[in-house]
Every structure is written in C-alpha cells, then in structure tokens.
Scaffold this active site. Structure first.
Site, PDB file in Angstrom:
ATOM      1  N   ARG A  70       0.847  -1.201   0.000  1.00 18.28           N
ATOM      2  CA  ARG A  70       0.000   0.000   0.000  1.00 18.28           C
ATOM      3  C   ARG A  70       0.884   1.254   0.000  1.00 18.28           C
ATOM      4  NH1 ARG A  70      -3.252  -0.231   5.091  1.00 18.28           N
ATOM      5  NH2 ARG A  70      -1.444  -1.377   5.835  1.00 18.28           N
ATOM      6  N   ASP A  72       2.314   5.035  -0.251  1.00 17.89           N
ATOM      7  CA  ASP A  72       1.860   6.314   0.291  1.00 17.89           C
ATOM      8  C   ASP A  72       1.577   7.326  -0.809  1.00 17.89           C
ATOM      9  OD1 ASP A  72       1.981   5.563   2.958  1.00 17.89           O
ATOM     10  OD2 ASP A  72       4.028   6.290   3.243  1.00 17.89           O
ATOM     11  N   ARG A 221      11.915   5.373   2.638  1.00 18.52           N
ATOM     12  CA  ARG A 221      12.283   6.790   2.534  1.00 18.52           C
ATOM     13  C   ARG A 221      13.133   7.241   3.712  1.00 18.52           C
ATOM     14  NH1 ARG A 221       7.794  10.317   2.290  1.00 18.52           N
ATOM     15  NH2 ARG A 221       6.299   8.734   2.916  1.00 18.52           N
TER      16      ARG A 221
END
Length: 291
Positions: A70, A72, A221
C-alpha cells in the site's frame, strides 16, 4: 501427492457460483494520488481501479481487492500487484477484452499492464516473497531533468557513490528497523533486507535499490534519508547502521520526499507454493507494506 491443507477454497460470488481470482499488474504515477488505499474523499489508485472494475462487473459485486504494497501519497509504481475475485461468468465474458476495456476506463496516470488468472491460493500480499523499490536522486547542479521531475529528487549537495554504498552495506540483513519506521501498536518493526545498493544511471542520477520481504511505514524513505546524509558527507558512513540499536523512531533521520520512490517489482514463489508462503507470512507477522 497429498493435498496441502492450507490451500484456500475457491471464493464464491454473491450468487453462490465459483469466482475467478485475477492477478493485476499495475503501474501508476503517484503524483496526483493520495496513495493506494481507498479513501472516501480522496483520489487513490485503488479507488480509480475499483471504479473501473465495477463498471465492468457491476456495482456492489465484492472484489476482495488485495494489494502487495500500500504505497503512500506521491509514491509511484511500475511493478505493483493486486488480486481481485470476479464472478466466473463475468470472467468468461471478459477474458479476451478485460485489459483493453480497463485501458479505456482508467485515467492516464494509472494502467493495468497485465491480467492473469490465478488459483485461489494466490494472495497478492501474503504470498509475496519480496518487494523491490528504487529511489532516484539527481545531485547535478541544475536538478532533475524536466521530464523526470515527478520521479526524481533534486539534491543540492554532491553525492559520493562509494559513501552511499558503504552506508547501505551496514543496513542489509534481518534487523529491527524501529529507528526508520513509524511504529504501529502491536506491529513488529523487524524486517529482512536482502538487497540495498546504489548505482549511477547513464543520465548521472543516483539510484538506490532496496529489496526486502516487506517494509513498515516510511521505512524505505527513512533509509534513503539516512544514507543521503552519509553520501554527501554530513554524517559518517557508519551512522545509518548505528541507528539499528535503537528501539524507537530516530528524530535525527529525515524522511526523503515521496516522489523519488517507485515500487518496481514484487516477487512470488512457484504456483504450488502460494498457499504455503501466505500461511508462513501470516504466522510471522501482519506486515504493513507501506514504504
């Protein structure tokens, strides 16, 4: 050979007939999407895909859409995978035209690249053996090329590729990545990174390749943010790995912007191992595959 007891029964349609499970390979430019998951008031990838499918299968038909990861808001994909269950009669009718019809119904920034019938034991999320992401960084003085500005981060400091690689090497393996994750209650932050390295593409862009069994929220990230700090000399190359001893998120780690990140591949075992892999993953944890 004895039948594996973990193999799922074929799903049922509302009419009680057998449904056909389909694997969908999906690509999208995440710029204008609020992530993958359906949100009532926001434009999401799952939202537009569900709307397109319902146009063909009929509103109210439960699709059971399940995704491998999923992503972002702002994150892209060239190798996303999800599965849906459609009535058997619908699949028989659309088998030869579903891909073309979805192309006509989907927006220009999201594409279904392949539709493949799979057994009910296939689970896009739990049967996956790895997810692979790439993060693009342009450290040129002029910034990213205009045509790549949506998937490439501009970095004002020169990056040393060897420093980036040295920082990455210390993060490979199975560790508790709590320092790099947004913790969720009752969710583990232990993950197994099988690949983490950097390269320079012919256009001069530095690209991080990160592969693991699964990722927790903001993990990729955050890892990139920590490695960039080492790559441009602001931190020692040993600093990112030193954070692995922490058991809570580190405020010293800057999360790299979403737009540089792309989900490029999801791996699966041979068909006979779908159910076994899914069962093992469920026993191990319930991962939040959000990068």
């Amino acid at each position: 050979m004895q039948e594996d007891s973990t193999v799922q029964a074929r799903p049922e349609t509302p009419e009680g007939g057998a449904a056909q499970r389909l694997r969908l390979d999906v690509s999208y430019d995440g710029t204008a999407f609020s992530g993958w998951a359906v949100q009532p008031t926001r434009r999401t990838v799952a939202g537009v895909l569900t709307a397109a499918l319902e146009t063909l299968t009929g509103a109210g038909v439960p699709l059971g859409m399940t995704v491998a990861g999923r992503t972002d808001a702002g994150v892209h994909a060239t190798g996303q995978v999800c599965h849906v269950d459609v009535p058997g009669a619908t699949w028989a009718e659309l088998r030869d035209s579903l891909l073309r019809r979805l192309a006509a119904l989907m927006p220009a920034d999201a594409r279904v690249r392949a539709v493949t019938p799979v057994p009910p034991s296939f689970d896009a999320r739990f049967s996956a053996t790895f997810r692979r992401y790439e993060y693009r960084v342009a450290d040129t003085g002029w910034g990213p090329e205009p045509l790549r500005r949506h998937d490439t981060l501009g970095w004002v400091r020169p990056l040393d590729l060897e420093r980036l690689r040295a920082a990455a090497a210390g993060l490979v393996g199975e560790h508790d990545y709590a320092a790099f994750c947004k913790r969720k209650e009752n969710a583990t932050t232990v993950r197994a990174i099988s690949r983490l390295d950097w390269r320079r593409d012919p256009d001069g862009v530095a690209v991080a390749v990160v592969q693991a069994d699964a990722f927790c929220q903001a993990m990729v990230r955050s890892l990139v943010g920590a490695m960039l700090a080492a790559g441009d000399g602001r931190r020692e190359v040993s600093w990112p790995a030193s954070l692995l001893r922490l058991r809570e998120r580190s405020s010293a780690v800057t999360v790299a912007p979403a737009h540089g990140l792309t989900l490029v591949a999801v791996g699966y075992p041979e068909e006979a191992e779908y159910a076994r892999r899914a069962d093992a993953t469920r026993r191990l944890r319930v991962p939040d595959a959000i990068a």
